[in-house]
Design an enzyme around this catalytic site. Sequence first.
Site, short mmCIF file in Angstrom:
data_model
loop_
_atom_site.label_atom_id
_atom_site.label_comp_id
_atom_site.label_asym_id
_atom_site.label_seq_id
_atom_site.Cartn_x
_atom_site.Cartn_y
_atom_site.Cartn_z
N HIS A 17 0.85 -1.20 0.00
CA HIS A 17 0.00 0.00 0.00
C HIS A 17 0.88 1.26 0.00
O HIS A 17 0.64 2.20 -0.74
CB HIS A 17 -0.90 0.02 1.25
N LYS A 41 -15.99 -7.35 5.51
CA LYS A 41 -15.33 -8.55 6.03
C LYS A 41 -14.85 -8.24 7.43
O LYS A 41 -14.76 -7.08 7.82
CB LYS A 41 -14.17 -8.96 5.13
N ARG A 90 -2.02 -6.26 -8.45
CA ARG A 90 -1.01 -7.30 -8.22
C ARG A 90 -1.13 -8.34 -9.31
O ARG A 90 -1.18 -8.00 -10.47
CB ARG A 90 -1.22 -7.92 -6.82
N SER A 128 -2.69 -7.83 3.02
CA SER A 128 -2.95 -7.65 4.45
C SER A 128 -3.24 -9.00 5.10
O SER A 128 -2.82 -9.26 6.23
CB SER A 128 -4.14 -6.72 4.66
P1 ADP Z 1 -9.37 -4.20 0.72
O1 ADP Z 1 -9.23 -5.26 1.76
O2 ADP Z 1 -10.09 -3.01 1.20
O3 ADP Z 1 -9.89 -4.69 -0.61
P2 ADP Z 1 -6.75 -4.46 -0.29
O4 ADP Z 1 -5.55 -4.28 0.52
O5 ADP Z 1 -7.08 -5.85 -0.72
O6 ADP Z 1 -7.91 -3.74 0.47
O7 ADP Z 1 -6.66 -3.59 -1.61
C1 ADP Z 1 -6.71 -2.21 -1.65
C2 ADP Z 1 -5.95 -1.71 -2.86
O8 ADP Z 1 -4.57 -1.83 -2.60
C3 ADP Z 1 -6.25 -2.51 -4.11
O9 ADP Z 1 -6.19 -1.66 -5.23
C4 ADP Z 1 -5.12 -3.50 -4.14
O10 ADP Z 1 -4.85 -3.97 -5.43
C5 ADP Z 1 -3.98 -2.63 -3.59
N1 ADP Z 1 -2.94 -3.44 -3.00
C6 ADP Z 1 -3.05 -4.28 -1.97
N2 ADP Z 1 -1.87 -4.88 -1.71
C7 ADP Z 1 -1.00 -4.40 -2.65
C8 ADP Z 1 0.38 -4.65 -2.95
N3 ADP Z 1 1.08 -5.53 -2.26
N4 ADP Z 1 0.94 -3.96 -3.97
C9 ADP Z 1 0.21 -3.09 -4.68
N5 ADP Z 1 -1.09 -2.82 -4.48
C10 ADP Z 1 -1.69 -3.46 -3.46
#
Ligand code: ADP
Length: 168
Positions: A17, A41, A90, A128
């Site tokens: 992030h 969730k 990703r 996460s």
């Molecule tokens: P949520 O749980 O709210 O969906 P995420 O963390 O899954 O949150 O995703 C939020 C945004 O951050 C998405 O656009 C996701 O693709 C991006 N994201 C999450 N992890 C990464 C990472 N390791 N590298 C780049 N972008 C990421």
Amino acid sequence: MTAALLPASFDPFTCGHLDIVTRATRLFDRVVVAVFAHPPKNVMFTLEERVEMVRESVSDLPSVEVVAFEGLVVDCARRVGAGVLVRGLRAVSDFEYEYQQATMNRRMYPELEVICLFASIEHSFLSSSIVKDIAQNGGDVSALVPPPVSRRLRARFSPPTQVLVPGG
Ligand code: ADP
């Protein structure tokens, strides 16, 4: 002045992030990181904890603001005056979800552009959920999350590993 919105649950905020936020600051004058108050969730951290972890992690990026939000992302974008939504992409699996969301958001707010930044190679398998999984089982996540998040995870999950031996 172009403002970009980066919405997510951030449960917790990871180096993936942070990488996307940092790269977004090079493209936009103002970057608003929006922490989803009630994600669909179960979350490990409260809204206050998640907001605090993001704020501490981006404290050296002056053009970044951190807000909490509930409701639709498009409404949040309107409220904060963001004309662009930034998302990270990703592996292939992110694409379908992001495309669906972008299409729906466009129907509701046609002027909002969605820009996807490809995840850096070193973060392409970082999520996460994986961070929580490792931390919950006593693993070291310090290379996967910013220091303020790492400290919080350590404080929460510090018990020594237990080896469960049958009859032991
Ligand atoms: P949520 O749980 O709210 O969906 P995420 O963390 O899954 O949150 O995703 C939020 C945004 O951050 C998405 O656009 C996701 O693709 C991006 N994201 C999450 N992890 C990464 C990472 N390791 N590298 C780049 N972008 C990421």
